[in-house]
Design a protein around this motif. Structure first.
Motif, PDB file in Angstrom:
ATOM      1  N   LEU A   1      -2.134  10.296  -0.063  1.00  0.00           N
ATOM      2  CA  LEU A   1      -2.493  10.115   1.340  1.00  0.00           C
ATOM      3  C   LEU A   1      -2.519   8.644   1.769  1.00  0.00           C
ATOM      4  O   LEU A   1      -2.013   8.312   2.853  1.00  0.00           O
ATOM      5  CB  LEU A   1      -3.852  10.778   1.603  1.00  0.00           C
ATOM      6  CG  LEU A   1      -4.239  10.941   3.079  1.00  0.00           C
ATOM      7  CD1 LEU A   1      -3.203  11.776   3.824  1.00  0.00           C
ATOM      8  CD2 LEU A   1      -5.621  11.589   3.181  1.00  0.00           C
ATOM      9  N   PRO A   2      -3.085   7.713   0.973  1.00  0.00           N
ATOM     10  CA  PRO A   2      -3.065   6.296   1.393  1.00  0.00           C
ATOM     11  C   PRO A   2      -1.641   5.757   1.572  1.00  0.00           C
ATOM     12  O   PRO A   2      -1.387   4.981   2.498  1.00  0.00           O
ATOM     13  CB  PRO A   2      -3.786   5.577   0.245  1.00  0.00           C
ATOM     14  CG  PRO A   2      -4.650   6.618  -0.380  1.00  0.00           C
ATOM     15  CD  PRO A   2      -3.862   7.892  -0.280  1.00  0.00           C
ATOM     16  N   ALA A   3      -0.707   6.174   0.707  1.00  0.00           N
ATOM     17  CA  ALA A   3       0.676   5.731   0.838  1.00  0.00           C
ATOM     18  C   ALA A   3       1.316   6.297   2.102  1.00  0.00           C
ATOM     19  O   ALA A   3       2.066   5.603   2.804  1.00  0.00           O
ATOM     20  CB  ALA A   3       1.483   6.132  -0.395  1.00  0.00           C
ATOM     21  N   LEU A   4       1.001   7.563   2.416  1.00  0.00           N
ATOM     22  CA  LEU A   4       1.513   8.160   3.647  1.00  0.00           C
ATOM     23  C   LEU A   4       1.004   7.401   4.866  1.00  0.00           C
ATOM     24  O   LEU A   4       1.740   7.148   5.826  1.00  0.00           O
ATOM     25  CB  LEU A   4       1.101   9.630   3.722  1.00  0.00           C
ATOM     26  CG  LEU A   4       1.779  10.585   2.733  1.00  0.00           C
ATOM     27  CD1 LEU A   4       1.106  11.949   2.757  1.00  0.00           C
ATOM     28  CD2 LEU A   4       3.264  10.729   3.066  1.00  0.00           C
ATOM     29  N   GLY A   5      -0.282   7.018   4.823  1.00  0.00           N
ATOM     30  CA  GLY A   5      -0.856   6.251   5.925  1.00  0.00           C
ATOM     31  C   GLY A   5      -0.197   4.890   6.075  1.00  0.00           C
ATOM     32  O   GLY A   5       0.040   4.421   7.201  1.00  0.00           O
ATOM     33  N   ALA A   6       0.124   4.259   4.936  1.00  0.00           N
ATOM     34  CA  ALA A   6       0.778   2.949   4.975  1.00  0.00           C
ATOM     35  C   ALA A   6       2.179   3.049   5.574  1.00  0.00           C
ATOM     36  O   ALA A   6       2.586   2.200   6.376  1.00  0.00           O
ATOM     37  CB  ALA A   6       0.837   2.355   3.573  1.00  0.00           C
TER      38      ALA A   6
ATOM     39  N   LEU B   1       0.811  -1.221   0.000  1.00  0.00           N
ATOM     40  CA  LEU B   1       0.000   0.000   0.000  1.00  0.00           C
ATOM     41  C   LEU B   1       0.844   1.271   0.000  1.00  0.00           C
ATOM     42  O   LEU B   1       0.312   2.362  -0.192  1.00  0.00           O
ATOM     43  CB  LEU B   1      -0.930   0.012   1.221  1.00  0.00           C
ATOM     44  CG  LEU B   1      -1.945  -1.139   1.302  1.00  0.00           C
ATOM     45  CD1 LEU B   1      -2.705  -1.077   2.624  1.00  0.00           C
ATOM     46  CD2 LEU B   1      -2.913  -1.087   0.124  1.00  0.00           C
ATOM     47  N   ALA B   2       2.167   1.139   0.229  1.00  0.00           N
ATOM     48  CA  ALA B   2       3.038   2.317   0.344  1.00  0.00           C
ATOM     49  C   ALA B   2       3.548   2.826  -0.997  1.00  0.00           C
ATOM     50  O   ALA B   2       4.269   3.825  -1.043  1.00  0.00           O
ATOM     51  CB  ALA B   2       4.220   2.010   1.253  1.00  0.00           C
ATOM     52  N   THR B   3       3.208   2.165  -2.081  1.00  0.00           N
ATOM     53  CA  THR B   3       3.594   2.653  -3.413  1.00  0.00           C
ATOM     54  C   THR B   3       3.039   4.065  -3.609  1.00  0.00           C
ATOM     55  O   THR B   3       1.884   4.322  -3.265  1.00  0.00           O
ATOM     56  CB  THR B   3       3.010   1.712  -4.494  1.00  0.00           C
ATOM     57  OG1 THR B   3       3.432   0.386  -4.218  1.00  0.00           O
ATOM     58  CG2 THR B   3       3.466   2.105  -5.879  1.00  0.00           C
ATOM     59  N   PRO B   4       3.838   5.039  -4.111  1.00  0.00           N
ATOM     60  CA  PRO B   4       5.117   4.931  -4.831  1.00  0.00           C
ATOM     61  C   PRO B   4       6.359   5.224  -3.987  1.00  0.00           C
ATOM     62  O   PRO B   4       7.396   5.575  -4.550  1.00  0.00           O
ATOM     63  CB  PRO B   4       4.949   5.995  -5.913  1.00  0.00           C
ATOM     64  CG  PRO B   4       4.190   7.087  -5.204  1.00  0.00           C
ATOM     65  CD  PRO B   4       3.254   6.378  -4.248  1.00  0.00           C
TER      66      PRO B   4
END
Length: 312
Positions: free
Chosen positions: A236-241, A49-52
């Motif tokens: 935002l989803p990558a930042l959360g991951a 989920l941390a991509t990119p």
């Protein structure tokens, strides 16, 4: 000569003699190690989920966030977080070893297969056992070495250990050899990291120790991270991951692992930690709907049998 604190100073009870299976608080250590494995196992999901974010960025931010978390925990529990100036070089070395463990594993994935890298990294119980005997004088009974070998073979099965090449095929395996070498260096660093965590148990309380190790490891990685930073978007989803990676597998997982090292022989804790692969398989089924192969399931059974034979 650095002053060594008593167990009462650090909240750690005395451990059992070397070479024996400890009792009493060792059960708490086993619980901590098992909980650490649960948190370790969340890594694959959140990395997806941390991509990119690049791998180096993930490693840096995981360590930095974990350092902040244990700093807050240390302040909340009123632990002393100061170390003397003469202790800093030693902690700089610990941070370097931790950073090398992460960066060598990450770099190995660019040259060899994930299967090879994981299988080699999880030979770390061999190095932990060796370093425990040489450095800490905590040798294991000879009969337990067979169980360690069985557990490592099981891990190799779990990750599908097979001799196929990665993207470096045109170079006739030379790149793969480099990747395998980096994975081996990562395993050695993991072994040193484990021994250091056990060796410092009477000198520093848990949150002080982990704060400096995580924080200085992040500091070592900072120049490399800055080189790769700001070359992509930061959704935002990558930042959360990435935040979750810092809090769960590292901030909580590695801190629980270090807590387990304070009451368990380092080999026991490290063998249990290899079950990060088993946990990753189970969470992959639940969250990513990735069903493992029969070989992987056989590996789970073999590894657990090896671990049980060592712990009993």
């Amino acid at each position: 000569m650095m002053k060594s604190h008593s167990p009462e100073d650090t909240g750690v009870e005395a451990t059992a003699p070397a070479g024996t299976y400890p009792t009493g608080r060792s059960w708490q250590g086993l619980l901590f190690a098992c909980l650490a494995v649960f948190f370790f196992s969340t890594s694959p999901v959140f990395i997806r989920l941390a991509t990119p974010f690049t791998s180096v960025e993930i490693a840096f931010w995981r360590l930095a966030i974990a350092a902040l978390l244990v700093l807050l925990l240390g302040l909340a529990t009123r632990q002393s977080l100061l170390v003397s100036a003469r202790e800093l070089p030693r902690f700089l070395f610990y941070g370097l070893v931790t950073a090398l463990h992460f960066i060598c594993y990450i770099a190995s994935l660019s040259f060899t297969t994930i299967a090879h890298s994981l299988a080699i990294v999880y030979t770390s119980p061999i190095f932990v056992t060796l370093f425990s005997a040489l450095v800490l004088r905590e040798a294991l009974p000879w009969r337990k070495y067979a169980g360690i070998a069985v557990a490592i073979i099981g891990v190799a099965f779990m990750v599908g250990f097979e001799p196929h090449y990665s993207a470096c095929q045109p170079q006739e395996g030379h790149c793969m050899l480099l990747g395998d070498g980096l994975a081996l260096l990562s395993a050695i660093c993991y072994g040193i990291y484990s021994i250091v965590g056990r060796g410092e148990r009477d000198r520093h309380p848990l949150f002080r120790y982990t704060f400096y190790v995580y924080g200085l490891a992040a500091l070592w990685l900072l120049p490399v991270m800055l080189y790769f930073a700001f070359r992509h978007a930061y959704p935002l989803p990558a930042l959360g991951a990435v935040l979750a990676l810092g809090i769960l597998p590292l901030g909580l997982g590695h801190t629980l692992y270090n807590a387990s090292l304070r009451t368990l022989h380092a080999t026991y804790a490290n063998l249990i930690a290899t079950q990060e692969v088993t946990g990753g398989i189970l969470l992959g089924i639940l969250w990513l709907h990735e069903v493992p192969s029969v070989t992987a399931l056989i590996g789970v059974v073999v590894t657990l049998a090896g671990i049980i034979s060592v712990l009993v």
